[in-house]
Write a protein that holds these residues in place. Structure first.
Motif, short mmCIF file in Angstrom:
data_model
loop_
_atom_site.label_atom_id
_atom_site.label_comp_id
_atom_site.label_asym_id
_atom_site.label_seq_id
_atom_site.Cartn_x
_atom_site.Cartn_y
_atom_site.Cartn_z
N HIS A 1 -9.07 95.06 40.21
CA HIS A 1 -7.72 94.85 40.60
C HIS A 1 -6.98 94.57 39.37
N HIS B 1 -3.10 95.10 37.02
CA HIS B 1 -1.85 95.69 36.56
C HIS B 1 -1.43 95.48 35.17
N LYS C 1 -4.49 103.69 46.59
CA LYS C 1 -3.75 102.54 47.44
C LYS C 1 -2.44 102.87 48.00
N HIS D 1 -6.31 91.96 48.12
CA HIS D 1 -5.71 90.41 47.89
C HIS D 1 -5.68 89.74 49.47
N ASP E 1 -6.08 90.84 40.80
CA ASP E 1 -4.64 91.06 41.06
C ASP E 1 -3.84 90.72 39.79
ZN ZN Z 1 -2.12 94.42 43.03
#
Ligand code: ZN
Ligand code: DUC
Ligand code: ZN
Length: 472
Positions: free
Chosen positions: A61, A63, A152, A241, A325
């Motif tokens: 996970h 970004h 997602k 998360h 995340d």
């Molecule tokens: Zn995320």
């Protein structure tokens, strides 16, 4: 040679032989095959005496370069994957993005263009669906052939990524047919947006109120709703998360009742709290210092016991994985967009470099076994997201993704210390870890050797993932 090989199921003294990019043997120390002592005749021998030899970390996970809140996550694929490598992670799965109103195929093409030739380690993609329509439902049929076997949806962020319950139901029906794994951002976005607006109207604009608006009830409710929609459609569900203990209780209840649902938490929900965010203040930023810890789902109250409950859930397998995340933004020029209105602070914390260390500290403090550490950070991610066999395990035929971890080493975390992420601050400033990533090998190439970085941009390749092993 000489190390203790640790897997999700056990540990033992063994030598690991890598030929080219691939592991070809896990041997008793000092093994002689066809008259040759393999360890001695190898081109390169790395002494791992006194250290753990583990499958490279998989952060499922991240970004990198995510457009969000009027700006873009500050780590590129180049800087982010290099930081990951420093921290013992050899594979990441990033999210290709479709925002509401754009075409899904364009988002995926853009993500390939950002990543290709720039990564230090191997990478895969999940697909973010920014709403569901005929076009995106049709596009789902092509995901698996692209090696993208998970996607997602968001129950939060109306107007940006949000899907309503009808849209979610339709996508889940399709996912159940296709064997795709549905990942869910489970927070009740429409209600949160009302709460946030009311707080701002009352003059409660500091970063702390981000966590008040995103109350645990909003996470529990959405988690339950996602579980029910998944159950009805027989789609497997992976909730990302997770931070509220009540959301974990929903997952635990669902699993106890035979539902095929899974949960991930992140280091910030194990270590950091809303109280600490409230207490944060600096000469430079005053109470806005708390913006460093604005992420969604938010940090939770320690008094309410969320953090302790996350550790417990990792032990009892009510939660199955730890990802970061990783969504980094600098304070200057990015987070500071939200001075005077917490709703405008880009959401995210950067941790991709520290996940293996932070979770190893859970071994040191007696919260996790060594094997569970490997399982949560490498083996289950590989199985969950269709890479197991090549990734997540040290066995003949697997990619030569190996980390040598020194339990007697030490890691001081923070800007100017072990920090290679493209951020002007660290949410983890001052954290001290009783362990250290010593050597990182990615598909047979040593990319981190102590304090030397030997990797290169473009070393990492796109991983076409298979279906999740958790489908039933
Ligand atoms: Zn995320
Ligand atoms: N949460 C974050 O903290 N950042 C990006 C998106 C998200 O869901
Ligand atoms: Zn999310």
């Amino acid at each position: 040679t000489g190390g203790t090989v640790v897997s999700a199921t056990g540990r033992g003294a063994a030598d690991v032989l890598i030929d080219g990019e691939t592991i070809v043997g896990v041997l008793e120390p000092g093994s002689v095959l066809l008259g040759t002592n393999l360890a001695e005749s190898a081109d390169t021998v790395i002494d791992a005496t006194g250290k753990y030899v583990i499958p490279g970390g998989i952060d499922a996970h991240t970004h990198f370069e995510l457009p969000f809140g009027g700006t873009e996550a500050s780590d590129t694929f180049e800087s982010g994957t290099r930081a990951a490598a420093w921290g013992g992670t050899t594979t990441v799965i990033d999210f290709a993005v479709q925002t509401t109103g754009t075409r899904i195929q364009d988002g995926l093409a853009r993500w390939h263009a950002k990543a290709e030739g720039n990564c230090a380690i191997d990478y895969g993609f999940h697909q973010i669906m920014g709403g569901v329509d005929e076009d995106s439902l049709k596009a789902m049929e092509g995901f698996a052939a692209e090696g993208i076997t998970s996607y997602k949806m968001f129950m939060a962020y109306p107007g940006v990524f949000y899907s309503d319950d009808g849209q979610i139901l339709r996508a889940m029906q399709k996912a159940a047919d296709l064997g795709l794994l549905t990942m869910m951002h489970a927070e009740n976005g429409p209600a949160i947006d009302v709460l946030a607006a009311q707080l701002v109207e009352q003059g409660k604009t500091d970063p702390y109120y981000h966590g008040i608006a995103r109350a645990w009830q909003m996470e529990e409710e959405a988690t339950h709703r996602a579980i029910m929609l998944a159950d009805l459609t027989r789609a497997p569900l992976y909730v990302v998360h997770v931070s509220a203990k009540q959301a974990v209780q929903q997952l635990a209840w669902a699993r106890d009742n035979g539902k095929n649902v899974f949960g991930e938490t992140c280091p910030q929900y194990l270590y950091l709290s809303l109280e600490e965010q409230l207490g944060a203040s600096s000469d430079e930023w005053g109470a806005f210092e708390g913006a460093k810890w604005v992420c969604s789902t938010p940090l939770r109250s320690r008094e309410e016991g969320h953090q302790d409950h996350m550790w417990q859930a990792l032990r009892t397998n009510d939660l199955q994985m730890v990802s970061t995340d990783h969504c980094p933004f600098c304070m200057k020029g990015q987070k500071d967009l939200g001075v005077g209105d917490f709703r405008k602070i880009p959401n995210g914390i950067g941790s991709v470099e520290h996940r293996m260390d932070l979770m190893y500290q859970g071994v040191v403090t007696g919260q996790l076994s060594l094997e569970r550490w490997v399982e949560l950070t490498s083996t289950t991610p590989a199985r969950m997201f269709g890479m197991y066999g090549k990734k997540g395990v040290i066995t003949p035929g697997a990619d030569g993704d190996v980390v040598i971890y020194d339990p007697n080493g030490h890691t001081s975390i923070g800007v100017g210390k072990t920090h290679h992420m493209n951020m002007d601050h660290s949410a983890w400033e001052g954290f001290e870890i009783d362990g250290h990533v010593d050597t990182v090998i990615s598909r047979g190439k040593v990319i981190v050797d102590g304090n030397r970085y030997l990797g290169a941009k473009g070393d990492g390749r796109f991983v076409k993932r298979g279906l999740s092993q958790y489908l039933i």
